[in-house]
Design an enzyme around this catalytic site. Structure first.
Site, short mmCIF file in Angstrom:
data_model
loop_
_atom_site.label_atom_id
_atom_site.label_comp_id
_atom_site.label_asym_id
_atom_site.label_seq_id
_atom_site.Cartn_x
_atom_site.Cartn_y
_atom_site.Cartn_z
N ASN A 99 0.87 -1.18 0.00
CA ASN A 99 0.00 0.00 0.00
C ASN A 99 0.90 1.22 0.00
O ASN A 99 1.81 1.32 0.83
CB ASN A 99 -0.90 -0.06 1.25
CG ASN A 99 -1.75 1.20 1.43
OD1 ASN A 99 -1.24 2.32 1.43
ND2 ASN A 99 -3.03 1.02 1.61
N CYS A 135 -5.67 9.17 2.92
CA CYS A 135 -5.47 9.18 4.36
C CYS A 135 -5.83 10.55 4.93
O CYS A 135 -5.27 11.56 4.53
CB CYS A 135 -4.03 8.85 4.72
SG CYS A 135 -3.83 8.68 6.49
N LYS A 169 -7.59 3.03 -3.25
CA LYS A 169 -8.33 3.07 -1.98
C LYS A 169 -8.87 4.48 -1.77
O LYS A 169 -8.11 5.44 -1.70
CB LYS A 169 -7.41 2.66 -0.83
CG LYS A 169 -8.14 2.63 0.51
CD LYS A 169 -7.31 1.92 1.54
CE LYS A 169 -8.00 1.91 2.88
NZ LYS A 169 -7.22 1.21 3.89
N GLY A 269 -10.11 -4.51 9.67
CA GLY A 269 -9.16 -3.63 10.33
C GLY A 269 -9.37 -3.55 11.82
O GLY A 269 -8.85 -4.37 12.59
C1 LIG Z 1 -4.89 2.48 13.42
C2 LIG Z 1 -5.23 2.52 11.96
C3 LIG Z 1 -4.22 2.72 11.03
C4 LIG Z 1 -4.53 2.76 9.67
N1 LIG Z 1 -3.52 2.96 8.76
C5 LIG Z 1 -3.80 2.95 7.44
C6 LIG Z 1 -2.75 3.06 6.48
O1 LIG Z 1 -1.57 3.17 6.80
N2 LIG Z 1 -3.10 3.05 5.17
C7 LIG Z 1 -4.39 2.89 4.74
O2 LIG Z 1 -4.63 2.87 3.52
N3 LIG Z 1 -5.41 2.76 5.63
C8 LIG Z 1 -5.15 2.78 6.95
N4 LIG Z 1 -6.15 2.62 7.87
C9 LIG Z 1 -7.54 2.43 7.37
C10 LIG Z 1 -7.93 0.96 7.35
O3 LIG Z 1 -7.12 0.23 6.47
C11 LIG Z 1 -9.44 0.79 6.95
O4 LIG Z 1 -9.63 1.30 5.64
C12 LIG Z 1 -10.38 1.50 7.89
O5 LIG Z 1 -9.92 1.42 9.22
C13 LIG Z 1 -11.81 0.96 7.84
O6 LIG Z 1 -11.85 -0.42 8.19
P1 LIG Z 1 -12.16 -0.96 9.69
O7 LIG Z 1 -13.41 -0.26 10.17
O8 LIG Z 1 -12.32 -2.44 9.54
O9 LIG Z 1 -10.97 -0.60 10.52
C14 LIG Z 1 -5.88 2.60 9.23
C15 LIG Z 1 -6.88 2.38 10.19
C16 LIG Z 1 -6.58 2.33 11.53
C17 LIG Z 1 -7.68 2.08 12.52
#
Ligand SMILES: Cc1cc2nc3c(=O)[nH]c(=O)nc-3n(C[C@H](O)[C@H](O)[C@H](O)COP(=O)(O)O)c2cc1C
Length: 322
Positions: A99, A135, A169, A269
């Site tokens: 990613n 992000c 994404k 996630g």
């Molecule tokens: C602590 C944390 C760190 C994350 N870091 C990234 C990241 O580095 N790159 C990214 O594309 N998404 C990142 N995300 C987003 C997740 O990949 C995901 O798209 C989002 O949390 C929704 O899914 P969930 O509700 O299952 O967590 C992060 C989410 C969390 C909670």
């Protein structure tokens, strides 16, 4: 019994359950909890061209229905990813998606060039690229997912460098996600990951100060699922490219719902923070749920909502007014 074999555009995966970027360690940390081969594909934490320190703490706060995070994309940069992380992960995952994010537009092409070279040298190291256009937790906003023109250009710069499967994404923090997704399609994306976190904030009402070090952050967890399902459904209705659904997936039933909305695979996630074995438990239960609806594999569940709406004469696609 149904199988979990999954077709995700050009990829063939052993199951439709992927780890979500940033929630499954930066490298192999999760191997202490769950086999790295268990996710159909492991998705690595976002890397940028240059190393980044990330945001000041606190970086995560709990709120009703989920968490807010403002991690700020700390990472060692793409050269470290290629030299160290990919070597450490080599041969240990069923499939691996890197990613990436650029801090400035031309960086997308530079990062993709480096990844393309690495892939030519070791084609088995990773199978796909996810472009984090979205992000919300970094100062510059990394707001490439907010403009169709910018989003298309980011994807195009990467596509120019590589034929690898490419998933854009996208952010829910936009007026019209279908327009952005269509721009990514025009730029050469093979599919979409929907969605990244929603913008959010939590305040200490006595001091008036934000609870996150960076002030605001991204909301994730179970309360995000309704928005994610809506946006997956909206994009699947208009565009034929494969979708990886993400946002609030906690149970096998949630996976089935995401597939029904039009996803071909899902990412897990925040659920992993509550239960590091969440993904395994979903994989164990999923075949029985597929059997329950007569689907032989996850692909036969994909888009069930759209087929039902067509049968019902389009009522499920009607006005959003209460
Ligand atoms: C602590 C944390 C760190 C994350 N870091 C990234 C990241 O580095 N790159 C990214 O594309 N998404 C990142 N995300 C987003 C997740 O990949 C995901 O798209 C989002 O949390 C929704 O899914 P969930 O509700 O299952 O967590 C992060 C989410 C969390 C909670």
């Amino acid at each position: 019994m149904a199988t979990l074999d999954t077709v995700l555009g050009p990829l063939r995966l052993a199951n439709p359950l992927l780890s979500a970027s940033g929630t499954f360690g930066h490298e192999d940390e999760m191997a202490a909890w769950i086999g790295l081969r268990e996710p159909g594909m492991v998705v690595l934490k976002t890397v940028t061209l240059h190393p980044r320190k990330g945001n000041p703490p606190p970086r995560i706060v709990e709120v009703p229905g989920g968490i807010l995070n403002s991690i700020g994309l700390p990472n060692e940069g793409v050269d470290h990813l290629i030299a160290v992380t990919l070597a450490r992960m080599r041969g240990r995952c069923a499939a691996l998606m890197v990613n990436v994010a650029g801090e400035r537009l031309p960086e997308f092409g530079v990062i993709a060039g480096k990844l393309a070279r690495a892939h030519r040298e070791r084609p088995d190291d990773f199978q796909a690229i996810e472009l984090n256009l979205s992000c919300p937790n970094v100062e510059s906003g990394f707001s490439f997912a907010k403009s169709p023109e910018l989003a298309r250009e980011c994807v195009r710069l990467v596509r120019e460098q590589t034929d690898l499967p490419l998933f854009a994404k996208l952010s829910p923090n936009v007026a019209d996600i279908v327009e952005i997704a269509d721009a990514c399609r025009a730029g050469g994306a093979d599919g979409f990951t929907l969605i990244n976190t929603a913008l959010g904030m939590a305040l200490d009402w006595k001091t008036g100060r934000p609870k996150l070090g960076a002030g605001h952050g991204g909301f994730s967890g179970p309360a995000l699922k309704a928005q994610a399902v809506y946006l997956v459904h909206a994009v699947a209705k208009k565009l034929a490219l494969p979708i990886i659904g993400a946002g609030g997936v906690e149970t096998a039933e949630d996976v089935m719902e995401m597939l029904a909305a039009g996803a071909h695979a899902v990412q897990v996630g925040t659920a992993t923070f509550r239960d590091p074995l969440a993904l395994r438990k979903m994989a164990e239960r999923l075949p029985a749920l597929l059997d329950e609806v007569g689907a032989r594999d996850p692909g036969e569940q994909t888009g069930r909502a759209h087929r039902a709406a067509r049968r019902d004469g389009g009522t499920a696609q009607g006005s959003a007014a209460p």
